[in-house]
Design a protein around this motif. Structure first.
Motif, PDB file in Angstrom:
ATOM      1  N   LYS A 607     -36.851  19.002  11.666  1.00 19.49           N
ATOM      2  CA  LYS A 607     -36.169  17.723  11.908  1.00 19.49           C
ATOM      3  C   LYS A 607     -34.782  17.930  12.509  1.00 19.49           C
ATOM      4  N   PRO A 608     -33.884  18.733  11.883  1.00 14.28           N
ATOM      5  CA  PRO A 608     -32.579  18.952  12.525  1.00 14.28           C
ATOM      6  C   PRO A 608     -32.696  19.678  13.859  1.00 14.28           C
ATOM      7  N   ARG A 610     -35.062  19.167  16.060  1.00 13.32           N
ATOM      8  CA  ARG A 610     -35.384  18.121  17.018  1.00 13.32           C
ATOM      9  C   ARG A 610     -34.164  17.225  17.292  1.00 13.32           C
ATOM     10  N   GLU A 611     -33.366  16.993  16.252  1.00 16.87           N
ATOM     11  CA  GLU A 611     -32.119  16.234  16.441  1.00 16.87           C
ATOM     12  C   GLU A 611     -31.245  16.936  17.480  1.00 16.87           C
ATOM     13  N   ALA A 615     -30.214  15.425  21.177  1.00 17.50           N
ATOM     14  CA  ALA A 615     -28.821  14.964  21.274  1.00 17.50           C
ATOM     15  C   ALA A 615     -28.369  14.900  22.730  1.00 17.50           C
ATOM     16  N   ARG A 621     -25.194  17.692  19.262  1.00 18.52           N
ATOM     17  CA  ARG A 621     -25.886  18.969  19.020  1.00 18.52           C
ATOM     18  C   ARG A 621     -25.208  19.720  17.887  1.00 18.52           C
ATOM     19  N   ALA A 624     -26.224  18.425  14.470  1.00 18.24           N
ATOM     20  CA  ALA A 624     -27.558  18.891  14.075  1.00 18.24           C
ATOM     21  C   ALA A 624     -27.538  20.377  13.728  1.00 18.24           C
ATOM     22  N   GLU A 674     -38.045   9.114  12.265  1.00 19.24           N
ATOM     23  CA  GLU A 674     -37.174  10.090  11.592  1.00 19.24           C
ATOM     24  C   GLU A 674     -35.803  10.164  12.267  1.00 19.24           C
ATOM     25  N   MET A 675     -35.779  10.059  13.585  1.00 18.87           N
ATOM     26  CA  MET A 675     -34.534  10.224  14.340  1.00 18.87           C
ATOM     27  C   MET A 675     -33.750   8.918  14.475  1.00 18.87           C
ATOM     28  N   LYS A 677     -34.651   6.562  16.548  1.00 19.05           N
ATOM     29  CA  LYS A 677     -34.673   6.286  17.984  1.00 19.05           C
ATOM     30  C   LYS A 677     -35.891   5.426  18.312  1.00 19.05           C
TER      31      LYS A 677
END
Length: 906
Positions: A607-608, A610-611, A615, A621, A624, A674-675, A677
């Protein structure tokens, strides 16, 4: 090439000797040697392996013309020693014609016995021996062998019974008998006629009555058998070059089928399965050699101990055993003592376990062959260590006596041999990672993990695997893929895990939606059982019983010997503490490659990660990456702690970024939630990450240069873990490796980022740790400009997977489409992703080492591609001066043995 084409032997004399096996083949060289040391061998002659090559270059007629005079002289040589004449009905000489390559190829090529018989000679043989049944039994065997080997008498359909055996069964059924030795003289005479008629009817050829014609037909057939299908396949499996050729040995016949004082057998000076120092073998009274191995009659054991053990396994009482199946030791005690003494003499002479063939003719013992016996990996190690302890070989010879690749058999689970006899082979793929696996079919990584957690053993079946399948691969007993080569993701990761893997099985058709796999008409569903043999590439239906490999104390002793003599050490490729621990147990002295991208697919990190990828700004960035840093640090603590006091080479992030994002709508929707978005934003970013050729795109140092904050985070995670361990009293030895460098400026830029991050961290922590900074040489330009790059590196690690890919211009994930044709057509000799191309890629490695050390003499150099566990490649690495090789955990012992052999050979 030797000008002499034919070498004779007999009566204790020989023109050849044991060290001429390249010219005379193993059989011919050993027949000559046995003569020279006083072992009874029928006289004969050997046509050299060079003639085999001439045969295929010049053709049959030219070679027969070249050999004619020498062969005639050599036949006279046998006639003189045997006091009989070839083709003479009154006093006939019969011969056998056998193949013999320099490397043992048991059963792969052809043999013909009793050559020289015809309708007149057989009558003379019957009269001379006073044994008409023996004469016609020998004749029908000869016609059968000659018809098969020389005249091409084969089953019409592959499922049909052998045509000769069909005739034999018909003749025996008329009288209601079962065994061949129950047939009477008239029935044997009838077989000869029926055999000849069948040959003419099926092949159109007439069985030759002239013994000279028979001889040339047999010699040429043995040469032809060098190129038969099974011999070609065996050579491929064993790495035996086609140009070695086979020799042909012609020997006077001695007969084990002359009655109850005659016999034939095969024996071993030690147990080929376990390595125990136990003389063993099988024999048959009143039989010829092929009877022992053909299964026509139940062979008897040579030793009483072996006979008792066999009877117990078969559930046969001692009374029945003694009466029907006595050992040679019991039935022929004097001959057994001679045999036992001679097998011991041969083992001591050759300083190795011997595989021998013998015949007893009317109470006289003759040896027909001896060779170093084939053996299992377990037996190989035990025999080498036992011979060392017995003083028959020295330490260096013990190391050289072992084949590195056979150590695999000691380390992985194996199928039970008896169970394999009943197993149904569905298809074959590449033997990507050795071992045996059995489980229920699953198609997706999540299912593999869940089923495993529920207590199921599973085999993961995929078209191909990706890093996202890692958890499923870890949970599975084995992996089967439709695509990919020996260095595909599935293969490389499976070897690292010690998982059984069969890759590139092109015959399988997977329907993910229906959750089925179709293999040549057989449809299997999720949950059905499948078994994989990672050592052969075979895929079996259902459950095949496996057993854990037995690793003996001899193995540890062999490894200690290797350490005593080696110069080049062995590290491992490991991405988890578990892999590192396995490799350490096998003797790895550090980690040569830790791939950080494999760590990011863990559910806590994806998850982080992908964040960070999604970004839009540096600040985004960094936010994350701040979440990732402690998670990465925890991974590095585990690995550095496991390898305490040993170097751990950690490669900075090196995947195309698109691998970290989902490409299906369902996954993208989950990611959007999750994001925080919109789905459209996620899809737009995923599309933006797509590259035409991701292997040549934004990866490696290009990623770190484009987004230096990634390099900063990873540097702090690595060195932060080292500081934490140092405070606890450990001795971490981190090495930070910059991947995919092609110019010194790339390394110089990344070095500046790494040094700045380290300086900042050390100030924050109030403590420093020593670390090395190096680069991966995996682009040809890096090897060509290694002298410039070395100015900014403490060490080089040659990534030969990518270096091979870029040098050849072959995509290692797509080679399965053309590589089999390349190998068949001899465009290339071996798969360059399995065996290092020493001429091209190897030249770049050697150049990189020399150029790098010309600038920095203290430069450490190693290899971390999959070639680091392949014996011939390891020996090349020793020759060009590398300090270490690194390979998958389960290949560490193989590399250690190969490295020691390289040092001993030098």
């Amino acid at each position: 090439m030797s000008e002499k084409r034919v070498y004779t032997f007999g009566n204790g004399q020989a023109e050849g000797r044991a060290d001429m096996r390249n010219l005379l083949g193993g059989k011919g060289a050993n027949l000559a040697e046995m003569n020279l040391i006083g072992v009874p061998v029928p006289p004969g002659f050997t046509i050299t392996t060079d003639v085999c090559n001439e045969y295929f270059e010049k053709g049959k007629d030219d070679v027969v013309a070249l050999l004619k005079v020498d062969v005639e002289k050599s036949i006279h040589h046998i006639e003189k020693l045997m006091n009989s004449t070839f083709g003479d009905p009154e006093n006939p000489l019969l011969v056998s014609v056998r193949s013999g390559a320099r490397a043992s190829m048991p059963g792969m090529m052809d043999t013909i016995l009793n050559l020289g018989l015809n309708d007149e000679v057989v009558k003379g043989l019957a009269k001379k021996t006073g044994n008409e049944r023996f004469a016609y039994d020998s004749y029908r065997r000869f016609v059968q062998m000659y018809g098969d080997v020389v005249l091409g008498m084969k089953p019409v359909n592959k499922d049909d019974i052998d045509p000769f055996e069909a005739i034999i069964q018909k003749v025996k059924s008329l009288r209601g008998i079962v065994l061949d030795n129950e047939m009477n003289v008239e029935e044997l005479k009838q077989l000869v006629v029926l055999f000849k008629n069948a040959i003419k009817e099926q092949t159109g050829s007439v069985f030759p009555e002239n013994p000279v014609d028979q001889l040339w037909g047999a010699i040429c057939a043995v040469f032809d058998s060098w190129m038969n299908e099974r011999a070609i396949l065996y050579r491929k499996m064993e790495g035996i070059p086609q140009e070695w050729g086979t020799a042909v040995s012609v020997m006077a016949m001695v007969f084990g089928n002359m009655g109850d004082t005659s016999a034939t057998g095969v024996c071993f000076s030690r147990d080929a399965a376990t390595g125990e120092n136990r003389f063993n073998g099988e024999y048959l009274i009143n039989a010829q050699g092929e009877d022992v191995v053909a299964g026509i009659r139940t062979p008897q054991q040579i030793t009483k101990e072996g006979s008792l053990r066999w009877a117990k396994q078969q559930g046969i009482s001692e009374e029945i055993r003694a009466a029907k199946f006595p050992s040679m030791e019991e039935a022929m005690p004097e001959l057994y003592q001679q045999l036992n003494a001679l097998q011991d003499k041969l083992e001591k002479h050759y300083h190795d376990m011997q595989d021998m063939e013998f015949t007893v003719q009317e109470g006289k013992l003759w040896f027909l062959q001896t060779r170093n016996g084939k053996r299992t990996g377990t037996a190989m190690v035990k025999i080498a260590m036992d011979l060392l302890h017995e003083g028959l070989i020295d330490e260096k010879t013990a190391i050289q006596r072992c084949e590195p690749n056979k150590l695999d058999e000691l380390l992985h689970p194996v199928f039970d041999k008896e169970a394999l006899k009943e197993a149904k082979v569905l298809t074959r793929g590449l033997p990507a990672s050795p071992g045996a696996a059995c489980g229920q079919i699953v198609f997706f990584a999540d299912d593999a993990s869940k089923w495993h957690e529920d207590g199921h053993q599973v085999v993961m079946v995929r078209i191909e695997t990706s890093p996202e399948d890692l958890a499923g691969m870890s949970a599975a007993e084995g992996i089967l893929t439709a695509r990919g080569g020996m260095t595909s993701h599935a293969a490389v990761v499976a070897r690292g895990m010690g998982k059984c893997c069969v890759s590139g099985a092109g015959a399988i058709n997977i329907d993910y939606k229906a959750r089925t796999v179709e293999i040549d008409g057989t449809v299997l569903h999720e949950g059905d059982y499948l078994s994989l043999n990672g050592s052969t590439g075979e895929v079996y239906a259902g459950q095949v019983k496996t057993k854990e490999a037995e690793v003996s104390g001899d193995f540890a002793e062999l490894m200690a010997l290797c350490d005593k003599y080696t110069r080049m050490v062995v590290r491992t490729n490991a991405d988890t503490p578990h892999d590192a621990e396995v490799a350490k147990r096998f003797g790895a002295v550090g980690i040569g490659l830790c791939r950080t991208e494999h760590m990011f697919f863990d559910k806590d990190k994806i998850k982080p990660m992908r964040e960070m990828i999604l970004a839009d700004t540096k600040e985004g960035r960094e936010t994350a990456l701040a979440k990732l840093l402690p998670l990465q640090k925890k991974d590095f603590v585990g690995i550095l702690k496991c390898m305490d006091g040993q170097p751990v080479n950690i490669r900075l992030l090196d995947p195309p970024l698109h691998e970290f994002v989902p490409h299906d709508i369902k996954g993208q929707k989950v990611m959007a939630e999750e994001m925080g978005k919109s789905l459209a934003e996620i899809q737009q970013r995923v599309a933006a990450l797509q590259e035409v050729n991701p292997m040549l795109g934004l990866r490696g140092c290009r990623l770190g240069i484009t987004y230096p904050e990634i390099t900063t985070m990873q540097t702090k995670a690595i060195l932060g873990a080292a500081i934490e361990l140092k405070r606890q009293g450990y001795h971490p030895m981190p090495e930070i490796m910059v991947p995919l460098v092609g110019t010194y400026k790339e390394l110089k830029q990344q070095q500046a980022v790494i040094r700045a991050a380290a300086k900042e961290l050390f100030a924050e922590e109030g403590m420093e740790v020593d670390f090395k900074l190096g680069t991966m040489i995996e682009i040809p330009r890096a090897a060509l400009t290694a002298d410039e790059i070395a100015k900014y590196a403490d060490y080089f690690s040659f990534g030969t997977n990518d270096l091979t890919q870029m040098t050849f211009g072959y995509s290692r994930d797509d080679v399965a489409r053309f590589l089999p044709t390349y190998l068949d057509e001899k465009v290339i000799e071996v798969d360059p992703f399995q065996v290092l191309d020493q001429t091209g890629v190897g030249q770049l490695v050697e150049m990189g080492v020399k150029k790098g050390r010309s600038t920095k003499p203290t430069l450490k150099c190693g290899i971390c591609g999959e070639h680091g566990g392949e014996p011939s490649s390891v020996k090349f690495c020793h020759r060009v001066g590398l300090d270490y090789v690194s390979c998958s955990p389960f290949r560490v012992p193989i590399a250690r043995l190969a490295a020691a052999q390289a040092a001993v050979e030098k």
